[in-house]
Design a protein around this motif. Structure first.
Motif, PDB file in Angstrom:
ATOM      1  N   PHE A 103      40.684  12.997  33.920  1.00 55.15           N
ATOM      2  CA  PHE A 103      41.497  11.858  33.468  1.00 55.15           C
ATOM      3  C   PHE A 103      40.712  11.110  32.393  1.00 55.15           C
ATOM      4  CE2 PHE A 103      42.689  13.049  37.665  1.00 55.15           C
ATOM      5  CZ  PHE A 103      44.062  12.885  37.717  1.00 55.15           C
ATOM      6  N   LYS A 104      41.425  10.603  31.388  1.00 53.78           N
ATOM      7  CA  LYS A 104      40.742   9.902  30.305  1.00 53.78           C
ATOM      8  C   LYS A 104      41.534   8.679  29.872  1.00 53.78           C
ATOM      9  CE  LYS A 104      42.753  12.850  26.676  1.00 53.78           C
ATOM     10  NZ  LYS A 104      42.454  13.813  25.586  1.00 53.78           N
ATOM     11  N   MET A 105      40.812   7.745  29.227  1.00 50.31           N
ATOM     12  CA  MET A 105      41.436   6.594  28.600  1.00 50.31           C
ATOM     13  C   MET A 105      40.493   6.072  27.514  1.00 50.31           C
ATOM     14  SD  MET A 105      42.832   2.956  30.169  1.00 50.31           S
ATOM     15  CE  MET A 105      44.283   3.673  30.971  1.00 50.31           C
ATOM     16  N   SER A 106      41.074   5.805  26.340  1.00 43.51           N
ATOM     17  CA  SER A 106      40.294   5.215  25.256  1.00 43.51           C
ATOM     18  C   SER A 106      40.034   3.747  25.569  1.00 43.51           C
ATOM     19  CB  SER A 106      41.051   5.323  23.935  1.00 43.51           C
ATOM     20  OG  SER A 106      41.268   6.670  23.594  1.00 43.51           O
ATOM     21  N   ILE A 107      38.864   3.261  25.189  1.00 45.18           N
ATOM     22  CA  ILE A 107      38.533   1.861  25.441  1.00 45.18           C
ATOM     23  C   ILE A 107      38.034   1.203  24.151  1.00 45.18           C
ATOM     24  CG2 ILE A 107      37.994   2.208  27.880  1.00 45.18           C
ATOM     25  CD1 ILE A 107      35.014   2.158  27.088  1.00 45.18           C
ATOM     26  N   ASP A 108      38.179  -0.086  24.105  1.00 46.98           N
ATOM     27  CA  ASP A 108      37.710  -0.861  22.943  1.00 46.98           C
ATOM     28  C   ASP A 108      36.188  -0.735  22.835  1.00 46.98           C
ATOM     29  OD1 ASP A 108      36.670  -3.631  21.788  1.00 46.98           O
ATOM     30  OD2 ASP A 108      38.710  -3.268  21.020  1.00 46.98           O
ATOM     31  N   LYS A 109      35.701  -0.711  21.596  1.00 49.41           N
ATOM     32  CA  LYS A 109      34.266  -0.513  21.371  1.00 49.41           C
ATOM     33  C   LYS A 109      33.423  -1.676  21.893  1.00 49.41           C
ATOM     34  CE  LYS A 109      34.517  -2.375  16.651  1.00 49.41           C
ATOM     35  NZ  LYS A 109      34.266  -2.084  15.226  1.00 49.41           N
ATOM     36  N   ASN A 110      34.057  -2.807  22.169  1.00 48.70           N
ATOM     37  CA  ASN A 110      33.315  -3.967  22.661  1.00 48.70           C
ATOM     38  C   ASN A 110      33.227  -4.046  24.188  1.00 48.70           C
ATOM     39  OD1 ASN A 110      32.810  -5.101  20.047  1.00 48.70           O
ATOM     40  ND2 ASN A 110      34.983  -5.709  19.988  1.00 48.70           N
ATOM     41  N   VAL A 111      33.891  -3.124  24.883  1.00 49.94           N
ATOM     42  CA  VAL A 111      33.864  -3.116  26.354  1.00 49.94           C
ATOM     43  C   VAL A 111      32.441  -2.794  26.828  1.00 49.94           C
ATOM     44  CG1 VAL A 111      34.644  -1.863  28.406  1.00 49.94           C
ATOM     45  CG2 VAL A 111      36.297  -2.568  26.664  1.00 49.94           C
ATOM     46  N   LYS A 112      31.983  -3.547  27.831  1.00 53.41           N
ATOM     47  CA  LYS A 112      30.627  -3.372  28.346  1.00 53.41           C
ATOM     48  C   LYS A 112      30.576  -2.600  29.662  1.00 53.41           C
ATOM     49  CE  LYS A 112      28.943  -5.854  24.990  1.00 53.41           C
ATOM     50  NZ  LYS A 112      28.206  -5.168  23.890  1.00 53.41           N
ATOM     51  N   ARG A 113      31.608  -2.783  30.495  1.00 54.62           N
ATOM     52  CA  ARG A 113      31.575  -2.121  31.820  1.00 54.62           C
ATOM     53  C   ARG A 113      32.973  -1.667  32.205  1.00 54.62           C
ATOM     54  NH1 ARG A 113      27.916  -1.188  35.511  1.00 54.62           N
ATOM     55  NH2 ARG A 113      28.423  -1.085  37.731  1.00 54.62           N
ATOM     56  N   VAL A 114      33.025  -0.469  32.727  1.00 53.00           N
ATOM     57  CA  VAL A 114      34.301   0.125  33.124  1.00 53.00           C
ATOM     58  C   VAL A 114      34.227   0.542  34.588  1.00 53.00           C
ATOM     59  CG1 VAL A 114      35.740   2.195  32.852  1.00 53.00           C
ATOM     60  CG2 VAL A 114      34.980   0.933  30.832  1.00 53.00           C
ATOM     61  N   SER A 115      35.304   0.271  35.299  1.00 51.03           N
ATOM     62  CA  SER A 115      35.456   0.748  36.677  1.00 51.03           C
ATOM     63  C   SER A 115      36.696   1.629  36.761  1.00 51.03           C
ATOM     64  CB  SER A 115      35.596  -0.422  37.660  1.00 51.03           C
ATOM     65  OG  SER A 115      34.437  -1.220  37.650  1.00 51.03           O
ATOM     66  N   VAL A 116      36.635   2.641  37.611  1.00 56.50           N
ATOM     67  CA  VAL A 116      37.796   3.486  37.881  1.00 56.50           C
ATOM     68  C   VAL A 116      38.116   3.376  39.365  1.00 56.50           C
ATOM     69  CG1 VAL A 116      38.707   5.833  37.914  1.00 56.50           C
ATOM     70  CG2 VAL A 116      37.347   5.039  35.952  1.00 56.50           C
ATOM     71  N   ARG A 117      39.375   3.115  39.630  1.00 53.41           N
ATOM     72  CA  ARG A 117      39.865   3.008  41.007  1.00 53.41           C
ATOM     73  C   ARG A 117      40.765   4.195  41.291  1.00 53.41           C
ATOM     74  NH1 ARG A 117      41.980  -1.960  40.847  1.00 53.41           N
ATOM     75  NH2 ARG A 117      44.026  -1.216  40.169  1.00 53.41           N
ATOM     76  N   VAL A 118      40.427   4.936  42.327  1.00 48.78           N
ATOM     77  CA  VAL A 118      41.200   6.117  42.714  1.00 48.78           C
ATOM     78  C   VAL A 118      41.798   5.880  44.096  1.00 48.78           C
ATOM     79  CG1 VAL A 118      41.049   8.554  43.346  1.00 48.78           C
ATOM     80  CG2 VAL A 118      39.850   7.730  41.318  1.00 48.78           C
ATOM     81  N   THR A 119      43.095   6.093  44.220  1.00 45.02           N
ATOM     82  CA  THR A 119      43.779   5.981  45.510  1.00 45.02           C
ATOM     83  C   THR A 119      44.265   7.367  45.911  1.00 45.02           C
ATOM     84  OG1 THR A 119      44.550   3.771  44.886  1.00 45.02           O
ATOM     85  CG2 THR A 119      45.601   4.808  46.799  1.00 45.02           C
ATOM     86  N   ASP A 120      43.814   7.856  47.060  1.00 46.51           N
ATOM     87  CA  ASP A 120      44.195   9.207  47.461  1.00 46.51           C
ATOM     88  C   ASP A 120      45.549   9.215  48.164  1.00 46.51           C
ATOM     89  OD1 ASP A 120      43.806   8.538  50.154  1.00 46.51           O
ATOM     90  OD2 ASP A 120      41.955   9.696  50.367  1.00 46.51           O
ATOM     91  N   ARG A 121      46.005  10.377  48.569  1.00 43.49           N
ATOM     92  CA  ARG A 121      47.338  10.520  49.161  1.00 43.49           C
ATOM     93  C   ARG A 121      47.463   9.804  50.503  1.00 43.49           C
ATOM     94  NH1 ARG A 121      49.975  15.139  50.931  1.00 43.49           N
ATOM     95  NH2 ARG A 121      49.933  15.920  48.819  1.00 43.49           N
ATOM     96  N   PHE A 122      46.346   9.412  51.099  1.00 46.84           N
ATOM     97  CA  PHE A 122      46.378   8.736  52.392  1.00 46.84           C
ATOM     98  C   PHE A 122      46.192   7.224  52.248  1.00 46.84           C
ATOM     99  CE2 PHE A 122      44.445  12.997  52.829  1.00 46.84           C
ATOM    100  CZ  PHE A 122      45.499  13.609  53.510  1.00 46.84           C
ATOM    101  N   GLY A 123      46.168   6.741  50.993  1.00 48.33           N
ATOM    102  CA  GLY A 123      46.031   5.314  50.736  1.00 48.33           C
ATOM    103  C   GLY A 123      44.607   4.812  50.729  1.00 48.33           C
ATOM    104  N   ARG A 124      43.641   5.700  50.843  1.00 51.18           N
ATOM    105  CA  ARG A 124      42.243   5.289  50.795  1.00 51.18           C
ATOM    106  C   ARG A 124      41.838   5.067  49.333  1.00 51.18           C
ATOM    107  NH1 ARG A 124      40.803   9.985  55.022  1.00 51.18           N
ATOM    108  NH2 ARG A 124      41.226  11.175  53.135  1.00 51.18           N
ATOM    109  N   VAL A 125      41.066   4.019  49.101  1.00 45.57           N
ATOM    110  CA  VAL A 125      40.708   3.629  47.738  1.00 45.57           C
ATOM    111  C   VAL A 125      39.212   3.847  47.515  1.00 45.57           C
ATOM    112  CG1 VAL A 125      40.647   1.739  46.078  1.00 45.57           C
ATOM    113  CG2 VAL A 125      42.573   1.927  47.677  1.00 45.57           C
TER     114      VAL A 125
END
Length: 478
Positions: free
Chosen positions: A448-470
């Motif tokens: 999975f990908k997403m472009s981000i602004d060049k000024n962004v300092k920190r990125v988090s990715v949140r994944v939710t599985d089929r059972f609702g666990r995050v």
């Protein structure tokens, strides 16, 4: 009188024919009992790999064995412990000349095994002593978190083939490794576990049988019926094979399932996947996903399994896939050895590890357990400067998961799924000396990908599985 004489002659021929068949097919019998109370256990399926019968009210069974049978064995009943030697299941006895009676004794589980834990890995595949030692170290250390987490719950393991890497003398090391894992672990035969000196498929399983018993069998735990099949057909030359399940096994499977109520959850474990996920994300229609020769006669297996709720466990590919197709859930497990014990991932970037399935009655939930990592480690994040994008490799993803990005605390929505190479595996491959094409990463669709602004300092990715666990992971952008 002539008619009567002919009838008598026909009856005589039939008598001698039946006698000859029975002489070849010896009558096997025995009793299955509770080891602690000595009471009989009724309705236990007993087989020689051809016929399947059940014990009667007195725990007794009898049937004529097939001339080609090598074992008599049980489909272990739910509610009873898996008998083992060094954590290798001993549900079988090898047939011996002059012996026709084979008894089995089982012990009851201390807790209700309708709630139990299944641990599935694939392809430890050590090809030499150095790799065998790495597998031994893995087996001793990296299953401990699961054993400790689930305490007294009944546990069992399945290793989906390629338990060695062509050197069959390493079966001895594999047995010692399994002994340290901490739970009964069933074995599946893989293409690298076969005897390449055999002249046909029928002889290719000899060393496996000598060490681990039958290569196809079933057992029960709680309300789940488990089946193990050999779907590697050896072609009798060099190391050539293809994915195929023999008629002998399909007939046995039909006989086995006659005693399993329709609607039961059936978990089938094989080495080569029945099929692969061919669904491509939007925008990737022209990209070819890897297709590692699935089982060619799988349609007939689907027909046999149609009345049941089915999960297929497999390995072989050294990459991870989870998907539903033909009303079947397919779990293709990345290799325990990754890229043959080189680097720290399989060819799709999935880390070395295994899957954990928690089973309550016929409900199944699961997660991937990375070796040496917390169970919440379910993705790998990389910032790819050349495209100005964050890439998330979510190796256990399926169509009911959600992958979202947060940039400097701002919700940016769902990331775009695409087909590509794991950045981590690609970097590892590029670090190798030239001339190692077998280590090349494979294309995968759990990126999975997403472009981000060049000024962004920190990125988090949140994944939710089929059972609702995050699950959450973060990286700093330099």
């Amino acid at each position: 009188m002539k008619i009567a004489g002919k009838m008598y002659a026909l009856l005589l021929v039939h008598f001698f024919w039946v006698t000859a068949v029975q002489a070849q097919n010896r009558l096997l019998s025995g009793v299955v009992s509770n080891q602690d109370t000595r009471k009989p256990i009724p309705n236990v399926a007993v087989t020689d790999g051809f016929s399947v019968v059940r014990t009667d009210a007195k725990g007794a069974y009898s049937f004529y064995s097939h001339p080609d049978a090598e074992f008599v064995y049980l489909s272990l009943p739910g509610g009873y412990k898996i008998p083992t030697e060094g954590f290798l299941p001993k549900f079988y006895q090898r047939l011996k000349k002059g012996q026709n009676k084979y008894n089995f004794a089982l012990s009851k589980e201390k807790t209700d095994d309708a709630h139990h834990i299944l641990i599935v890995g694939a392809d430890p595949q050590p090809a030499n002593k150095e790799a065998a030692q790495k597998w031994s170290n893995f087996a001793k250390e990296y299953f401990k978190p699961v054993v400790e987490k689930y305490g007294s719950l009944p546990k069992l393991g399945i290793l989906c083939g390629d338990i060695v890497g062509d050197d069959l003398s390493l079966f001895a090391n594999h047995k010692k490794a399994v002994e340290t894992m901490g739970f009964p672990t069933f074995q599946v035969i893989g293409n690298h576990d076969e005897n390449y000196e055999a002249r046909s498929d029928e002889g290719s399983q000899k060393a496996f049988r000598d060490n681990f018993g039958p290569e196809y069998y079933s057992f029960n735990k709680g309300k789940i019926h488990y089946v193990v099949l050999d779907d590697v057909f050896y072609m009798g030359k060099d190391s050539r094979y293809f994915g195929y399940v023999t008629e002998r096994q399909m007939k046995w499977l039909e006989n086995d399932l006659k005693f399993v109520p329709q609607g039961t959850t059936v978990i089938v474990s094989v080495h080569i996947s029945f099929e692969y996920d061919r669904q491509k994300p939007a925008g990737s229609e022209a990209v070819s996903l890897p297709d590692d020769s699935p089982v060619v006669n799988v349609a007939h297996l689907y027909s046999i399994l149609a009345p049941y709720k089915v999960h297929i466990m497999s390995g072989h590919t050294h990459w991870n896939q989870s998907f539903e197709s033909n009303n079947v859930f397919h779990h293709i497990h990345g290799a325990i050895c990754g890229a043959w014990w080189g680097g720290e991932t399989s060819f799709d970037g999935a880390p070395l590890g295994y899957a954990v399935y928690e089973i309550k009655n016929d409900s199944i939930s699961w997660y991937f357990q990375s070796a040496g990592k917390d169970r919440n480690h379910q993705m790998q994040l990389t910032y790819v400067d050349s495209i100005g994008s964050v890439v998330a490799n979510v190796w256990n993803w399926d169509a009911k998961w959600k992958v979202e990005l947060i940039a400097d605390g701002k919700e940016m929505g769902e990331m775009t799924r695409y087909i590509g190479y794991s950045p981590v595996m690609a970097d590892y491959y590029n670090s190798l000396p030239p001339g190692s094409p077998w280590m090349k990463p494979v294309l995968t669709a759990h990126l999975f990908k997403m472009s981000i602004d060049k000024n962004v300092k920190r990125v988090s990715v949140r994944v939710t599985d089929r059972f609702g666990r995050v699950y959450n992971e973060s990286i700093s952008i330099k």
